[in-house]
Write a protein that holds these residues in place. Structure first.
Motif, PDB file in Angstrom:
ATOM      1  N   SER A  61     -51.437 -11.002 -26.531  1.00 23.95           N
ATOM      2  CA  SER A  61     -52.376 -12.103 -26.748  1.00 23.95           C
ATOM      3  C   SER A  61     -51.686 -13.233 -27.509  1.00 23.95           C
ATOM      4  CB  SER A  61     -53.579 -11.606 -27.552  1.00 23.95           C
ATOM      5  OG  SER A  61     -54.208 -10.530 -26.894  1.00 23.95           O
ATOM      6  N   GLY A  62     -52.189 -14.423 -27.362  1.00 21.80           N
ATOM      7  CA  GLY A  62     -51.618 -15.552 -28.084  1.00 21.80           C
ATOM      8  C   GLY A  62     -52.279 -16.845 -27.691  1.00 21.80           C
ATOM      9  N   LEU A  63     -51.625 -17.939 -28.079  1.00 19.03           N
ATOM     10  CA  LEU A  63     -52.176 -19.252 -27.760  1.00 19.03           C
ATOM     11  C   LEU A  63     -51.073 -20.285 -27.735  1.00 19.03           C
ATOM     12  CD1 LEU A  63     -52.241 -21.008 -30.623  1.00 19.03           C
ATOM     13  CD2 LEU A  63     -54.213 -19.571 -31.060  1.00 19.03           C
ATOM     14  N   THR A  64     -51.406 -21.405 -27.120  1.00 19.87           N
ATOM     15  CA  THR A  64     -50.546 -22.582 -27.120  1.00 19.87           C
ATOM     16  C   THR A  64     -51.354 -23.684 -27.771  1.00 19.87           C
ATOM     17  OG1 THR A  64     -49.503 -21.902 -25.050  1.00 19.87           O
ATOM     18  CG2 THR A  64     -49.264 -24.206 -25.683  1.00 19.87           C
ATOM     19  N   ALA A  78     -48.811 -13.993 -32.950  1.00 17.69           N
ATOM     20  CA  ALA A  78     -50.207 -13.603 -33.115  1.00 17.69           C
ATOM     21  C   ALA A  78     -50.276 -12.209 -33.732  1.00 17.69           C
ATOM     22  CB  ALA A  78     -50.929 -13.627 -31.780  1.00 17.69           C
ATOM     23  N   SER A  79     -51.262 -11.995 -34.590  1.00 11.24           N
ATOM     24  CA  SER A  79     -51.455 -10.674 -35.184  1.00 11.24           C
ATOM     25  C   SER A  79     -52.944 -10.385 -35.315  1.00 11.24           C
ATOM     26  CB  SER A  79     -50.780 -10.592 -36.556  1.00 11.24           C
ATOM     27  OG  SER A  79     -51.408 -11.483 -37.468  1.00 11.24           O
ATOM     28  N   TRP A 105     -55.934 -20.386 -25.253  1.00 14.47           N
ATOM     29  CA  TRP A 105     -55.731 -19.008 -25.704  1.00 14.47           C
ATOM     30  C   TRP A 105     -55.819 -18.027 -24.542  1.00 14.47           C
ATOM     31  CZ3 TRP A 105     -59.801 -15.865 -24.625  1.00 14.47           C
ATOM     32  CH2 TRP A 105     -61.058 -16.463 -24.462  1.00 14.47           C
ATOM     33  N   HIS A 106     -55.175 -16.878 -24.741  1.00 21.11           N
ATOM     34  CA  HIS A 106     -55.266 -15.782 -23.775  1.00 21.11           C
ATOM     35  C   HIS A 106     -55.193 -14.477 -24.561  1.00 21.11           C
ATOM     36  CE1 HIS A 106     -50.952 -16.267 -24.436  1.00 21.11           C
ATOM     37  NE2 HIS A 106     -50.868 -14.967 -24.189  1.00 21.11           N
ATOM     38  N   THR A 115     -58.600 -12.174 -20.694  1.00 19.72           N
ATOM     39  CA  THR A 115     -59.528 -13.291 -20.828  1.00 19.72           C
ATOM     40  C   THR A 115     -58.749 -14.484 -21.347  1.00 19.72           C
ATOM     41  OG1 THR A 115     -61.218 -11.692 -21.535  1.00 19.72           O
ATOM     42  CG2 THR A 115     -61.765 -13.998 -21.781  1.00 19.72           C
ATOM     43  N   LYS A 116     -59.141 -15.694 -20.950  1.00 21.37           N
ATOM     44  CA  LYS A 116     -58.486 -16.888 -21.460  1.00 21.37           C
ATOM     45  C   LYS A 116     -59.511 -18.001 -21.594  1.00 21.37           C
ATOM     46  CE  LYS A 116     -56.957 -18.496 -16.932  1.00 21.37           C
ATOM     47  NZ  LYS A 116     -55.809 -18.965 -16.139  1.00 21.37           N
TER      48      LYS A 116
END
Length: 124
Positions: A61-64, A78-79, A105-106, A115-116
């Motif tokens: 998971s993470g984001l830009t 991400a944590s 985000w995803h 999911t995003k």
């Protein structure tokens, strides 16, 4: 025999409908975020915190983060908190200048569903 076949078809349709509905509910949906969507903050955040409807896997998971003039903003890894894996925290590697920001985000939920989404906020 026609009555039995019709009854079996209705039962099958009901089961498929219930299974499909249950599967749709299994995705991690974004419940809230900090900074909040469409908000204007005075102090630049040091991290982005996204809270989901179910637990997420941090390593998938993470984001830009995109800022003014479509510039990509550097973020850390991400944590999730070991006690509350519904909250994804992404540290920012630099202070945010005033302007508008977009978060793409995803996440992958603990049951494997992806999911995003996207939201916006601004720094005053």
């Amino acid at each position: 025999m026609g009555f039995t076949s019709s009854r079996m078809l209705q039962t099958s349709t009901l089961l498929v409908s219930l299974l499909t509905t249950t599967g749709a509910l299994a995705h991690a949906h974004l419940k809230n975020q900090s900074p909040a969507a469409d908000s204007q903050v005075t102090d630049a955040p040091r991290a982005l915190t996204l809270t989901f409807s179910e637990g997420v896997e941090a390593k998938f998971s993470g984001l830009t983060l995109t800022g003014p003039a479509q510039a990509k903003i550097a973020t850390g890894l991400a944590s999730v908190d070991g006690k509350d894996n519904t909250q994804l925290v992404v540290p920012l590697e630099q202070s945010l200048a005033p302007g508008n920001y977009t978060v793409d985000w995803h996440v992958v939920s603990v049951d494997g569903h992806k999911t995003k989404g996207q939201y916006h906020f601004s720094v005053k």
